[in-house]
Design an enzyme around this catalytic site. Structure first.
Site, PDB file in Angstrom:
ATOM      1  NE  ARG A  60     155.953  81.492   2.688  1.00  0.00           N
ATOM      2  CZ  ARG A  60     156.344  82.235   1.637  1.00  0.00           C
ATOM      3  NH1 ARG A  60     157.565  82.617   1.520  1.00  0.00           N
ATOM      4  NH2 ARG A  60     155.487  82.608   0.710  1.00  0.00           N
ATOM      5  CB  THR A  61     152.240  75.703   3.494  1.00  0.00           C
ATOM      6  OG1 THR A  61     152.190  76.983   4.120  1.00  0.00           O
ATOM      7  CG2 THR A  61     151.536  74.683   4.344  1.00  0.00           C
ATOM      8  CE  LYS A  88     139.961  66.074 -17.708  1.00  0.00           C
ATOM      9  NZ  LYS A  88     140.496  64.712 -17.615  1.00  0.00           N
ATOM     10  NE  ARG A 110     147.808  76.948   1.908  1.00  0.00           N
ATOM     11  CZ  ARG A 110     148.769  77.854   2.098  1.00  0.00           C
ATOM     12  NH1 ARG A 110     149.113  78.670   1.119  1.00  0.00           N
ATOM     13  NH2 ARG A 110     149.394  77.948   3.250  1.00  0.00           N
ATOM     14  CG  HIS A 138     148.391  78.237   7.921  1.00  0.00           C
ATOM     15  ND1 HIS A 138     148.877  76.945   7.817  1.00  0.00           N
ATOM     16  CD2 HIS A 138     149.144  78.979   7.058  1.00  0.00           C
ATOM     17  CE1 HIS A 138     149.869  76.920   6.933  1.00  0.00           C
ATOM     18  NE2 HIS A 138     150.046  78.135   6.459  1.00  0.00           N
TER      19      HIS A 138
HETATM   20  N1   CP Z   1     153.055  80.983   5.429  1.00  0.00           N
HETATM   21  C1   CP Z   1     152.409  80.423   4.387  1.00  0.00           C
HETATM   22  O1   CP Z   1     151.371  79.774   4.546  1.00  0.00           O
HETATM   23  O2   CP Z   1     152.991  80.636   3.181  1.00  0.00           O
HETATM   24  P1   CP Z   1     152.498  79.985   1.792  1.00  0.00           P
HETATM   25  O3   CP Z   1     151.181  80.610   1.458  1.00  0.00           O
HETATM   26  O4   CP Z   1     153.580  80.305   0.791  1.00  0.00           O
HETATM   27  O5   CP Z   1     152.351  78.511   2.008  1.00  0.00           O
END
Ligand code: CP
Length: 314
Positions: A60-61, A88, A110, A138
Site C-alpha cells: 500500500r504505502t 555489495k 521505509r 508511520h
Molecule cells: N499500511 C501499510 O503500511 O501497508 P504496507 O506495509 O503494505 O505498506
C-alpha cells in the site's frame, strides 16, 4: 523549495504541530477532489525529483506514494534494498550521500530500524518523509486514518477511537496515538497484555483488555495486524484464542447493536484479527482509507516540496 509546513521533514507525529496536521488534512481533501476527476493529474510538482527508498516490503504505502508523485507530475525514482549495492556491502551513509549527489529533492523512506529516517537527515539536505521505520512511527498512515475519520464523522476532536490488537509491534499505533491526541480525540488501546508496551499510559491513553467494553465505548476501531514476523511464538501462543478474545468477528459486531466504524491499515489477516464479513461489510472504511492514502501523501509531498497551486501553473 518552499515548504508550506512548519517542519522541514515528516519523521513522525510525536510533538508534531496540530496546525500542520490540519493543513495536511485540509489539503488532502482538495486532492481527493483531483482523484475524482477524469484526468487525475496536476502539474504541482513539475521539476521536483523524489526517490522512494524502500529497505522493507510494502504494498500500500509504496504504491500510494508512487501514485501520489505521478498525480503531482514529480519525477520519481524507485530504490529497493534487494536490488541495490547495499547487497555489495555499501554503507547506509554512502548510499545516502550518493543519492544527495544526484540532486534529489525529497526522499520517501521505509526502513526496519527505528530512527533510520532521522539518521538520513544527518547526511542529506533533501526533505525526508518516513514511510514506516520499524516499530517506531508511520506518520502518513496516521494522517490518512485521521483524514478518513474526518470524512466519516466531520470532525476528529472528541471522537472515541480504540486501537485494537498488537500495539507492541505497531508503528501505526504510535503515530495514531500522537496524531489523534494532538487533534483532540480520546484513545483507548485494547489487546493482550503482553502485546501492550509497558508504561504506554504515560502517553495519555487508556488501556482496556476487554474488547466488548471497548466496543461499547468506541466510535471507531482501528484494528491492527498481528505482526507474526516481528514476534516469537511465545507472544502469540494460540491464534484461535486471540481471535476469540480480540478478533472483530461478525457475531461480535452484530451483538453490539451500534454503529462502530471499522478501520484497518492493512495488510489484513482475515480470520485472525478481523473476519471477512466485517472487513467487507458496511461499517468498514478500509478501502476509503486506501484512497485517502493517495490524497494524504499528495498533500504531504505538495506541502513539503513547494508545490504550486493549480491557478499558478503555466
Ligand atoms: N499500511 C501499510 O503500511 O501497508 P504496507 O506495509 O503494505 O505498506
Amino acid at each position: 523549495m518552499n515548504n508550506m509546513l512548519t517542519q522541514k521533514h515528516l519523521l513522525g507525529l510525536e510533538n508534531y504541530p496540530a496546525e500542520d496536521i490540519k493543513t495536511i488534512i485540509n489539503t488532502a481533501f482538495q486532492f481527493r477532489e483531483v482523484l475524482d476527476r477524469p484526468i487525475k493529474k496536476v502539474p504541482s510538482l513539475q521539476g521536483v525529483t523524489i526517490v522512494n527508498l524502500f529497505f522493507e516490503n510494502s504494498t500500500r504505502t509504496r504504491i500510494s506514494f508512487e501514485l501520489a508523485q505521478k498525480r503531482l507530475s514529480a519525477d520519481t525514482v524507485n530504490f529497493s534494498a534487494s536490488s541495490s549495492s547495499l547487497k555489495k556491502g555499501e554503507s547506509f551513509k554512502d548510499t545516502a550521500q550518493n543519492i544527495e549527489a544526484m540532486k534529489i529533492d525529497a526522499v520517501v523512506m521505509r526502513h526496519p530500524a527505528p530512527g533510520a529516517p532521522l539518521h538520513l537527515t544527518e547526511f542529506i539536505d533533501a526533505v525526508v518523509i518516513n514511510a514506516g521505520d520499524g516499530t517506531h512511527e508511520h506518520p502518513t498512515q496516521a494522517l490518512l486514518d485521521m483524514m478518513s475519520l474526518q470524512e466519516k464523522f466531520g470532525k476528529i476532536a472528541g471522537l472515541k477511537i480504540a486501537i485494537v490488537g498488537d500495539i507492541l509491534h505497531s508503528r501505526v499505533a504510535l503515530s495514531n496515538i500522537h496524531g489523534l491526541q494532538s487533534m483532540g480525540a480520546e484513545v483507548i488501546l485494547c489487546g493482550p497484555t503482553n502485546l501492550i508496551p509497558p508504561n504506554i499510559d504515560e502517553l495519555g491513553v487508556s488501556v482496556n483488555s476487554n474488547l466488548d467494553e471497548v466496543m461499547e465505548w468506541a466510535d471507531a476501531l482501528n484494528v491492527l495486524r498481528i505482526q507474526r514476523e516481528r514476534m516469537g511464538s511465545a507472544l502469540l501462543p494460540s491464534v484461535r484464542e486471540y481471535r476469540s478474545l480480540f478478533g472483530i468477528t461478525e457475531e461480535r459486531l452484530t451483538r453490539h447493536k451500534k454503529e462502530i466504524v471499522i478501520m484497518h491499515p492493512g495488510p489484513m489477516n482475515r480470520g485472525v484479527e478481523i473476519d471477512s464479513q466485517v472487513a467487507d461489510g458496511d461499517q468498514a472504511i478500509i478501502l476509503d482509507q486506501v484512497l485517502n492514502g493517495v490524497a494524504s501523501r499528495m498533500a504531504v509531498l505538495y506541502l513539503l516540496c513547494g508545490g504550486k497551486p493549480e491557478e499558478n501553473q503555466a
